[in-house]
Design an enzyme around this catalytic site. Structure first.
Site, PDB file in Angstrom:
ATOM      1  N   CYS A  20      13.752   9.957   7.244  1.00 18.09           N
ATOM      2  CA  CYS A  20      13.664   9.553   8.656  1.00 18.09           C
ATOM      3  C   CYS A  20      15.027   9.673   9.318  1.00 18.09           C
ATOM      4  O   CYS A  20      15.122  10.012  10.485  1.00 18.09           O
ATOM      5  CB  CYS A  20      13.114   8.141   8.771  1.00 18.09           C
ATOM      6  SG  CYS A  20      13.907   6.994   7.647  1.00 18.09           S
ATOM      7  N   GLU A  27       9.325   1.283  11.266  1.00 15.52           N
ATOM      8  CA  GLU A  27      10.428   2.198  10.969  1.00 15.52           C
ATOM      9  C   GLU A  27       9.832   3.594  11.021  1.00 15.52           C
ATOM     10  O   GLU A  27       9.134   4.013  10.098  1.00 15.52           O
ATOM     11  CB  GLU A  27      11.004   1.846   9.597  1.00 15.52           C
ATOM     12  CG  GLU A  27      12.440   2.236   9.457  1.00 15.52           C
ATOM     13  CD  GLU A  27      12.575   3.642   8.952  1.00 15.52           C
ATOM     14  OE1 GLU A  27      12.600   4.569   9.797  1.00 15.52           O
ATOM     15  OE2 GLU A  27      12.639   3.812   7.738  1.00 15.52           O
ATOM     16  N   LYS A  76       0.871  -1.186   0.000  1.00 18.43           N
ATOM     17  CA  LYS A  76       0.000   0.000   0.000  1.00 18.43           C
ATOM     18  C   LYS A  76       0.910   1.238   0.000  1.00 18.43           C
ATOM     19  O   LYS A  76       1.427   1.626   1.037  1.00 18.43           O
ATOM     20  CB  LYS A  76      -0.893  -0.018   1.246  1.00 18.43           C
ATOM     21  CG  LYS A  76      -2.212   0.692   1.109  1.00 18.43           C
ATOM     22  CD  LYS A  76      -2.128   2.166   0.802  1.00 18.43           C
ATOM     23  CE  LYS A  76      -1.778   3.001   2.012  1.00 18.43           C
ATOM     24  NZ  LYS A  76      -1.594   4.455   1.650  1.00 18.43           N
ATOM     25  N   GLU A  89      10.278  15.864  15.474  1.00 14.03           N
ATOM     26  CA  GLU A  89      10.648  15.663  14.069  1.00 14.03           C
ATOM     27  C   GLU A  89       9.919  16.700  13.217  1.00 14.03           C
ATOM     28  O   GLU A  89       8.692  16.713  13.162  1.00 14.03           O
ATOM     29  CB  GLU A  89      10.267  14.254  13.623  1.00 14.03           C
ATOM     30  CG  GLU A  89      10.718  13.973  12.199  1.00 14.03           C
ATOM     31  CD  GLU A  89      10.466  12.536  11.768  1.00 14.03           C
ATOM     32  OE1 GLU A  89       9.318  12.069  11.871  1.00 14.03           O
ATOM     33  OE2 GLU A  89      11.424  11.879  11.324  1.00 14.03           O
TER      34      GLU A  89
HETATM   35  O1  TXE Z   1       2.762   9.972   7.412  1.00 13.11           O
HETATM   36  P1  TXE Z   1       1.937   8.647   7.709  1.00 13.11           P
HETATM   37  P2  TXE Z   1       2.290  11.434   6.988  1.00 13.11           P
HETATM   38  C1  TXE Z   1       6.614  11.381   9.650  1.00 13.11           C
HETATM   39  C2  TXE Z   1       7.057  12.814   9.438  1.00 13.11           C
HETATM   40  C3  TXE Z   1       5.846  13.452   8.858  1.00 13.11           C
HETATM   41  C4  TXE Z   1       4.750  12.746   9.634  1.00 13.11           C
HETATM   42  C5  TXE Z   1       3.378  12.768   8.980  1.00 13.11           C
HETATM   43  O2  TXE Z   1       7.361  13.397  10.676  1.00 13.11           O
HETATM   44  O3  TXE Z   1       5.813  14.829   9.056  1.00 13.11           O
HETATM   45  O4  TXE Z   1       5.202  11.415   9.750  1.00 13.11           O
HETATM   46  O5  TXE Z   1       3.465  12.301   7.630  1.00 13.11           O
HETATM   47  C6  TXE Z   1      -0.348   5.256   5.633  1.00 13.11           C
HETATM   48  N1  TXE Z   1      -3.638   2.833   8.754  1.00 13.11           N
HETATM   49  N2  TXE Z   1       7.023  10.500   8.555  1.00 13.11           N
HETATM   50  O6  TXE Z   1       1.015  11.799   7.646  1.00 13.11           O
HETATM   51  O7  TXE Z   1       0.527   8.940   8.045  1.00 13.11           O
HETATM   52  C7  TXE Z   1      -0.252   6.357   4.599  1.00 13.11           C
HETATM   53  O8  TXE Z   1      -1.253   6.206   3.618  1.00 13.11           O
HETATM   54  C8  TXE Z   1      -2.716   2.331   7.926  1.00 13.11           C
HETATM   55  C9  TXE Z   1       8.241   9.764   8.762  1.00 13.11           C
HETATM   56  O9  TXE Z   1       2.321  11.528   5.533  1.00 13.11           O
HETATM   57  O10 TXE Z   1       2.744   7.885   8.686  1.00 13.11           O
HETATM   58  C10 TXE Z   1       1.158   6.113   4.073  1.00 13.11           C
HETATM   59  O11 TXE Z   1       1.145   5.040   3.139  1.00 13.11           O
HETATM   60  N3  TXE Z   1      -1.911   3.093   7.158  1.00 13.11           N
HETATM   61  C11 TXE Z   1       8.535   8.812   7.709  1.00 13.11           C
HETATM   62  C12 TXE Z   1       1.919   5.696   5.330  1.00 13.11           C
HETATM   63  O12 TXE Z   1       0.924   5.289   6.269  1.00 13.11           O
HETATM   64  C13 TXE Z   1      -2.046   4.434   7.256  1.00 13.11           C
HETATM   65  C14 TXE Z   1       7.913   8.891   6.396  1.00 13.11           C
HETATM   66  C15 TXE Z   1       2.772   6.793   5.972  1.00 13.11           C
HETATM   67  O13 TXE Z   1       1.956   7.895   6.272  1.00 13.11           O
HETATM   68  C16 TXE Z   1      -2.998   5.019   8.116  1.00 13.11           C
HETATM   69  C17 TXE Z   1       6.671   9.650   6.354  1.00 13.11           C
HETATM   70  C18 TXE Z   1      -3.818   4.147   8.882  1.00 13.11           C
HETATM   71  N4  TXE Z   1      -4.739   4.623   9.725  1.00 13.11           N
HETATM   72  C19 TXE Z   1       6.290  10.441   7.415  1.00 13.11           C
HETATM   73  N5  TXE Z   1      -2.885   6.354   8.000  1.00 13.11           N
HETATM   74  C20 TXE Z   1       9.741   7.967   7.794  1.00 13.11           C
HETATM   75  N6  TXE Z   1       9.911   7.197   8.879  1.00 13.11           N
HETATM   76  O14 TXE Z   1      10.548   7.945   6.872  1.00 13.11           O
HETATM   77  C21 TXE Z   1      -1.922   6.617   7.099  1.00 13.11           C
HETATM   78  N7  TXE Z   1      -1.409   5.443   6.631  1.00 13.11           N
END
Ligand code: TXE
Length: 488
Positions: free
Chosen positions: A287, A253, A178, A387
């Protein structure tokens, strides 16, 4: 090259076939450099995700029963397929995420390397023999989990997809991926490349869609056997809770607030370009980004001056024009970062470089933020602990080594630390004392590092991706004991 290489709509990939979402829903995919529409992607509904899981379940036993060498050969062909299509993939990845073209090219190459790395291990997944009493003994086998779910973020789509899918496939699992709604294109293209390379239909399924719909359905499914999640801490918690309902294992992660510790004897000419790049790579949306510098007080003024000079020279622009730094992924993310700059000013920090959203000719709607250096930061400030996920570097100072280690650990995260010194004793002492999944000495490995175990201490997550350690995440051990009786 232009965006004409991107199709008008990318569909789901389920059981080897492309098709729209049930009901035909789509999501708009924006160009982060302009806020214009790039393309549309299928918006998977729960019934689509269930179909993908069912297809994976049907295909997995045959895939797992292939001789390991053959699975390895197919994964090699996936690596070749990625390389053969590298130019198109890099342009699409750059358009989708906004990252500079050379970074997208590097990501595509690293994606190929993940498939190569794990392909070579397919026929080397040995078990142990364990001696027991007398002539009795036990064996261990590493077996696949079954169907693995992969929830991918938008910052390194092709890399993270490959990093989690390649080891899972190598062991004999079938996958449901996904991708993130903001940057879903590479995952779909990777699924097609894998299919063309000989990964059987149903073994790798890709279901772009919304996190709270498709992602939540996958994480909460009792028909999967593992979830690999890369994303934010808050979403990670939700995914863990959903997986816990069905007692499914997860690999998390999550984020970071990674420090570069600059000791009094550091070679700043060597350190400054690397520290800058550890921040601006992918516009700080990594990250493992180096977002804090903890510098000995004797080198503080010099370091701030050199970093400020370097930051002011960073070129910004559309990813496909290959500047030093592209836009952030979305207006939401840009506004979040600008909000942190307000917080920094209110907390009393000095803005030593950058500090806002520049306007760039021809890119009015783009989500740009200048690389920003915050000086006078103390460890209790929000900008030192949270972060930000943008190009913002906080500078803190220390007086002695113990204080440096304490400051490094003064956040909830523990992903990467870099140490700059020519004194091996100090480097080793710090490396052993910081709570961090990876430590680099006189270097900084944000991204890449295919063979290097990667994962978090503390709230940066748990489980390890990359390297041979990832194989343990995607397999389970079976022990078989033999009670051998000697013949009379
Ligand atoms: O990330 P999300 P977001 C951190 C970074 C950023 C913050 C928010 O600080 O500012 O997270 O970003 C899926 N059930 N990172 O909101 O929500 C979503 O569709 C299952 C760190 O964009 O964590 C996507 O595929 N899945 C980071 C994935 O989760 C769900 C990278 C990541 O999105 C879901 C990105 C749910 N309820 C953001 N809700 C890193 N570690 O590299 C969302 N998703």
């Amino acid at each position: 090259m232009t965006n004409t290489m991107i199709e008008d709509r990318l569909d789901l990939l389920i059981d080897g076939s492309s098709r729209p979402a049930a009901g035909g829903q789509t999501l708009d995919v924006k160009d982060p450099s302009t806020d214009g529409l790039l393309t549309r992607v299928a918006d998977a509904q729960p019934e689509d995700v269930q179909e993908a899981i069912d297809a994976a379940r049907r295909a997995q036993p045959t895939w797992a029963a292939l001789p390991p060498r053959e699975r390895g050969q197919i994964l090699y062909r996936v690596a070749q397929g990625i390389r053969a299509d590298a130019d198109r993939l890099a342009h699409i990845e750059s358009s989708d995420t906004g990252k500079p073209l050379r970074q997208a090219r590097a990501d595509v190459e690293v994606a190929a390397q993940y498939f190569e790395f794990y392909a070579g291990y397919a026929d080397k997944l040995y078990g142990d023999t364990i001696p027991l009493d007398g002539s009795s003994f036990a064996l261990t086998f590493r077996e696949p989990l079954g169907v693995t779910g992969h929830i991918i973020p938008w910052n390194y789509p092709i890399q993270i997809c490959s990093r989690t899918v390649a080891p899972a496939l190598m062991v004999g699992n079938a996958c449901v991926v996904k991708p993130a709604e903001e940057a879903p294109l590479a995952a779909v293209l990777l699924g097609r490349i894998a299919l063309a390379a000989g990964v059987p239909a149903g073994v790798l399924n890709v279901v772009p869609g919304r996190g709270e719909v498709a992602g939540a359905y996958l994480a909460g499914s009792d028909d999967i056997d593992h979830i690999s999640f890369t994303g934010g801490v808050d979403t990670g918690r939700i995914v863990m809770a959903a997986a816990a309902t069905n007692v499914k294992p997860v690999t998390m992660e999550l984020g970071g607030k990674s420090p570069s510790i600059v000791l009094a004897d550091a070679d700043l000419a060597r350190a400054v370009p690397v520290i800058t790049n550890a921040l601006i790579q992918n516009a700080g949306q990594t990250c493992a980004a180096g977002t804090r510098v903890i510098v000995h007080e004797s080198r503080h003024a010099e370091l701030v001056e050199l970093l400020g000079e370097r930051f002011r020279g960073v070129t910004l622009g559309r990813g496909t024009d290959d500047p030093d730094m592209g836009p952030l992924i979305s207006s939401v993310q840009r506004d979040r970062v600008l909000g942190y700059l307000d917080i920094a000013r209110n907390e009393g920090c000095t803005v030593a470089a950058g500090g806002g959203a520049p306007s760039l000719a021809g890119l009015d709607g783009g989500y740009f933020v200048s690389p920003t250096l915050l000086d006078g930061v103390s460890s209790d400030m929000r900008v030192a602990r949270e972060e930000i996920f943008g190009p913002v570097l906080s500078v803190l100072t220390f007086a002695d080594q113990a204080e440096a280690a304490a400051l490094a650990d003064a956040t909830a995260f523990g992903l990467v630390t870099s140490i700059w010194t020519t004194d091996v004793d100090r480097a080793l002492w710090l490396a052993r004392h910081v709570k961090s999944g990876q430590v680099y000495v006189n270097s900084y490995g944000a991204g890449g590092g295919v063979p290097l175990p990667f994962g978090g201490f503390k709230k940066s997550g748990f489980g390890r991706e990359k390297g041979l350690e990832a194989v343990y995440e995607y397999s389970q051990t079976k022990m078989v004991a033999f009670d051998v009786r000697s013949q009379a």
